[in-house]
Structure formats: C-alpha cells, structure tokens
Write a protein that holds these residues in place. Sequence first.
Motif, PDB file in Angstrom:
ATOM      1  N   VAL A  62       0.865  -1.170   0.000  1.00 48.65           N
ATOM      2  CA  VAL A  62       0.000   0.000   0.000  1.00 48.65           C
ATOM      3  C   VAL A  62       0.908   1.227   0.000  1.00 48.65           C
ATOM      4  N   GLN A  64       0.713   4.964   0.582  1.00 53.41           N
ATOM      5  CA  GLN A  64      -0.124   6.048   1.095  1.00 53.41           C
ATOM      6  C   GLN A  64       0.491   7.351   0.589  1.00 53.41           C
ATOM      7  N   ASN A  79      -4.730   6.130  -1.565  1.00 54.87           N
ATOM      8  CA  ASN A  79      -4.208   4.769  -1.493  1.00 54.87           C
ATOM      9  C   ASN A  79      -3.861   4.295  -2.893  1.00 54.87           C
ATOM     10  N   CYS A 260      -5.583   4.107   4.989  1.00 54.99           N
ATOM     11  CA  CYS A 260      -5.651   5.480   4.526  1.00 54.99           C
ATOM     12  C   CYS A 260      -7.039   5.705   3.968  1.00 54.99           C
TER      13      CYS A 260
END
Length: 264
Positions: A62, A64, A79, A260
């Motif tokens: 991921v 962010q 994201n 997020c």
Amino acid sequence: MTYKKIFLTLPAFMMATALTTSCSFEQDEYFDESASLRVTHQNENIKNRLVEQSAADKNGWVIQYFVSGTDDYNFEGFNLFGRFYKNGAVTLASDHRFLRNGNANKYTESNSYYDMLSEEGSVLSFNTWNDILTVFVDPVDPSKAPGSLVNDGEGMYGDQNLVLKKLTDDEMQFYGERHGAISRLIPCDRPWQQYIADTKAMKNHIATSTLPSHYVINDKDTMYFADLYKGLFVYGERITDPLQKKTFPSGASRFSRRCCIPGV
C-alpha cells in the motif's frame, strides 16, 4: 586577583595540553564503507524488500501517497497499490478520482517501470509514465478533472522521485524530491480490491450522523470528530460546543498504521 591569575594561566595550560596530545591524535574510522557504497547497499536492501513483498503469495504494497498541497489541507491522501518486480517493472493500482480516460473512481491497474537511484540518499523513482501515479506529476491536465486544485501548467505538486526518509521493519517512509510531501509504503495484508472496499466501509461508518461519538487519542489528548468532508477531518476538544475546531487530512494513516481513508 585570584580570578585574574586563573584567566592568565588558562591559555598556557591549554597550549601545553594541545602539545602533548596533538602528536598522538588519530582520526577514528566510524564507517566501514564509503557513503556511495552505503547508499548502493541500502538500495539493494530496499529493492529486495519491495520484490519479496510482491511475491505471488503476498499482496504487495500500500502506497499512502500525498502531494504537497496536502500540507495546506487542499488534498486528501490517496491509497495506491504496488507490486515491484526484480526486472524493474511495477504494477500500480488505485480507484482515485483523478484517473483519466474515463477511469476516475474505478479500480484500474497500470504497468510501468521503477528504479532505485543513488543520489544524496536512496531514491525510489517511478521513471516512466504510469496512469495511476504520474497524473499527480503531470503539469498539464487536459481532462480538467473536477476537483483539480491548480491550473494547467502548474500540476498537482506530486512527485515521482521519492527520497527515503525512514526505513523500519514495518514501513518505508519517503518525501517527494521536488515538493516534499511525505508518503509511506506498508505491506498490504489483503487483496487490493478488498482493501479498497474495507476502507470505503470504514469511511461510510464514520461519516454519518453519529460521527461526533467517534474519538481518537493523540498522545495524551482526546479529539472528537465533528465532520469529515473531502478528506478532511474536523475535530474539537469536546463533542458539543467545542472549544476549538481544527482540520487535517484523513489520509496517510493519521489514525491507523494500516488504513488510509480516501476523500469523502
């Protein structure tokens, strides 16, 4: 008179000390490698971690992602998801609202390349166009996407070269080389579309009429939600008649290391 004697004799004492120690002084070697070699080895370590977490039996990363406008509370966090391969290829995915070609708010994947650069430190570079990330860097937005914050020719102040800021067992933290916004990479713990669905469910849960009953602890302070709009949390020091209200972006896991929340 006593003080005067002390001040007069001090330089002579210091000179004597210097004479007795200067001949035996040797510079300690604090590092076994040169700075450039340390960065090279760190780049290898980062790339190995990126690739290992991108294996077929894992869920990649991921990302962010933030642009510099976030610091002025103009943008939410986004994201993005990534799988990194040993040959320098990368697959990025997202459903953010700035995707072009009719893909805004639709789950989309895009393939491109990345590299680990050795500059003054380690730099993760997305060095070819990728529909998921490069739209934040492109100075011209021919789509005139709704919600764009800047005019054509200015871009959204995103970065495709990310400079390493912090490296731990749980995360990699970078800042944009040009605009300085902080982005984080954490291992993804579920399939990407499931992650997106879960964050939307979380957003819908807290963005309701019961929102003020939710609160978070920030160090020793308790903050109560008063609103959530376009990626900004509005909170007060108490639920009703708050003493003051402040806003900050809801992305980049301000409250959770694992989630997020995209803009509302």
